[in-house]
Design a protein around this motif. Structure first.
Motif, PDB file in Angstrom:
ATOM      1  N   LYS A  70      -8.875   4.895 -34.754  1.00 47.93           N
ATOM      2  CA  LYS A  70      -8.277   5.345 -36.010  1.00 47.93           C
ATOM      3  C   LYS A  70      -8.617   6.796 -36.320  1.00 47.93           C
ATOM      4  O   LYS A  70      -7.954   7.444 -37.125  1.00 47.93           O
ATOM      5  CB  LYS A  70      -8.712   4.447 -37.157  1.00 47.93           C
ATOM      6  CG  LYS A  70     -10.182   4.539 -37.540  1.00 47.93           C
ATOM      7  CD  LYS A  70     -10.494   3.628 -38.725  1.00 47.93           C
ATOM      8  CE  LYS A  70     -11.955   3.724 -39.126  1.00 47.93           C
ATOM      9  NZ  LYS A  70     -12.266   2.819 -40.267  1.00 47.93           N
ATOM     10  N   LYS A 126     -11.804   0.788 -28.620  1.00 43.24           N
ATOM     11  CA  LYS A 126     -11.057  -0.390 -29.053  1.00 43.24           C
ATOM     12  C   LYS A 126     -10.437  -0.148 -30.422  1.00 43.24           C
ATOM     13  O   LYS A 126     -10.688   0.883 -31.084  1.00 43.24           O
ATOM     14  CB  LYS A 126     -11.949  -1.623 -29.077  1.00 43.24           C
ATOM     15  CG  LYS A 126     -13.172  -1.528 -29.959  1.00 43.24           C
ATOM     16  CD  LYS A 126     -14.040  -2.757 -29.813  1.00 43.24           C
ATOM     17  CE  LYS A 126     -15.242  -2.733 -30.751  1.00 43.24           C
ATOM     18  NZ  LYS A 126     -16.152  -1.617 -30.488  1.00 43.24           N
ATOM     19  N   GLU A 127      -9.633  -1.080 -30.876  1.00 47.15           N
ATOM     20  CA  GLU A 127      -8.884  -0.970 -32.127  1.00 47.15           C
ATOM     21  C   GLU A 127      -9.820  -0.677 -33.300  1.00 47.15           C
ATOM     22  O   GLU A 127     -10.841  -1.329 -33.493  1.00 47.15           O
ATOM     23  CB  GLU A 127      -8.134  -2.274 -32.396  1.00 47.15           C
ATOM     24  CG  GLU A 127      -7.123  -2.198 -33.508  1.00 47.15           C
ATOM     25  CD  GLU A 127      -5.875  -1.426 -33.123  1.00 47.15           C
ATOM     26  OE1 GLU A 127      -5.265  -0.807 -34.010  1.00 47.15           O
ATOM     27  OE2 GLU A 127      -5.516  -1.453 -31.918  1.00 47.15           O
ATOM     28  N   GLY A 179      -6.183   2.596 -29.718  1.00 47.36           N
ATOM     29  CA  GLY A 179      -6.478   1.965 -30.994  1.00 47.36           C
ATOM     30  C   GLY A 179      -7.422   2.698 -31.910  1.00 47.36           C
ATOM     31  O   GLY A 179      -7.692   2.228 -33.022  1.00 47.36           O
ATOM     32  N   ARG A 216      -0.280   6.730 -32.389  1.00 41.03           N
ATOM     33  CA  ARG A 216       0.152   6.302 -31.073  1.00 41.03           C
ATOM     34  C   ARG A 216       1.552   6.809 -30.769  1.00 41.03           C
ATOM     35  O   ARG A 216       2.116   6.473 -29.760  1.00 41.03           O
ATOM     36  CB  ARG A 216       0.142   4.772 -30.980  1.00 41.03           C
ATOM     37  CG  ARG A 216      -1.233   4.187 -31.243  1.00 41.03           C
ATOM     38  CD  ARG A 216      -1.175   2.672 -31.183  1.00 41.03           C
ATOM     39  NE  ARG A 216      -2.438   2.114 -31.647  1.00 41.03           N
ATOM     40  CZ  ARG A 216      -2.672   0.813 -31.757  1.00 41.03           C
ATOM     41  NH1 ARG A 216      -1.742  -0.052 -31.422  1.00 41.03           N
ATOM     42  NH2 ARG A 216      -3.818   0.357 -32.173  1.00 41.03           N
TER      43      ARG A 216
END
Length: 276
Positions: free
Chosen positions: A239, A212-213, A237, A275
């Motif tokens: 990082k 997830k983000e 998502g 992305r």
């Protein structure tokens, strides 16, 4: 020994009927092709065999234009996958052109398609909700059904525990339920850009389903699936992606080359999320 025991158990238990009509295709007595066949641990052979013939109204015959070696094929090669018999054609990552089709098939002759590694019927309860690998009508193995407590979908070129279907490391392959299991691809995309849709792209995507983000993601094992999972994570998502491997790896991404050298047993690779 493991393979012999499984094959004996398979013979004693018998086989389930399947919605595909048959697993091994009917083969021509005159038209021949080349294929990679299994003959024992470490013994794969490039042989001349009979060309398959379509036998069911939903079948197509694919002329293979590209195929790949999966890690699962290495399990077969190394004797870690039971349920193989001599002359089994292996391979489940392939694509090609539709050269023959049954009367129920909507795909046109000449269509260029990627073939799903698993064989789904499209109409069972699992298929209706998109769980195609859980299709319970295409795998004839009672051994697998007993071991898992339920049936799994048949798989091309993965032996008798996975349905006994001839695989894609061949010049021609019979594909059941073609409109379900074949994905048409546009002409502007090369085989090399779409072939992995047969298996490894969605396998790696599935591995990332919990990303997830803002996550920092660790991936143990930077083989083909690990590398593709590392590419999926930023899109979902993450990082940062940390790749850990015991082998030398060269990673090429957006024009940059990442060289990995083992440090004792593991190597850590740090990638910034992107992305683009």
């Amino acid at each position: 020994m493991q393979n012999a025991i499984v094959n004996l158990t398979d013979k004693v238990m018998g086989r389930n009927p399947v919605s595909t009509g048959r697993t091994k295709p009917i083969t021509s007595g005159t038209a021949l092709m080349h294929a990679v066949t299994w003959h024992g641990t470490g013994d794969m052979r490039y042989q001349t065999v009979g060309r398959p013939i379509i036998s069911e109204p939903d079948d197509v015959l694919i002329k293979v234009t590209a195929t790949a070696v999966c890690g699962s094929d290495l399990h077969i090669y190394n004797g870690e996958m039971p349920g193989l018999q001599h002359d089994d054609i292996i391979g489940h990552e392939f694509m090609g052109l539709v050269v023959q089709k049954g009367p129920n098939v909507q795909l046109p002759l000449g269509a260029r398609v990627v073939v799903s590694c698993v064989i789904a019927c499209g109409v069972c309860d699992h298929c209706k909700i998109g769980q195609f690998s859980a299709c319970d009508t295409t795998n004839s193995s009672k051994v697998t059904e007993k071991a898992y407590g339920h049936a799994n979908a048949g798989v091309f070129g993965m032996g008798h525990l996975n349905g006994d279907y001839s695989g894609g490391q061949a010049e021609f392959v019979r594909v059941p339920f073609a409109d379900v299991n074949c994905l048409p691809v546009p002409p502007e995309l090369t085989d090399e850009k779409v072939l992995f849709l047969s298996d490894i792209v969605h396998t790696s995507y599935h591995a990332c389903r919990m990303v997830k983000e803002g996550d920092v993601v660790g991936i143990w094992g930077m083989g083909p699936v690990g590398l593709l999972a590392a590419r999926w994570c930023p899109f979902l998502g993450a990082k940062r992606v940390i790749g850990i491997s015991a082998h030398n790896i060269v990673w090429i991404s957006r024009g940059k080359i990442w060289a990995l050298t083992p440090l004792i047993t593991t190597t850590v690779m740090w990638l910034r999320g992107s992305r683009k």
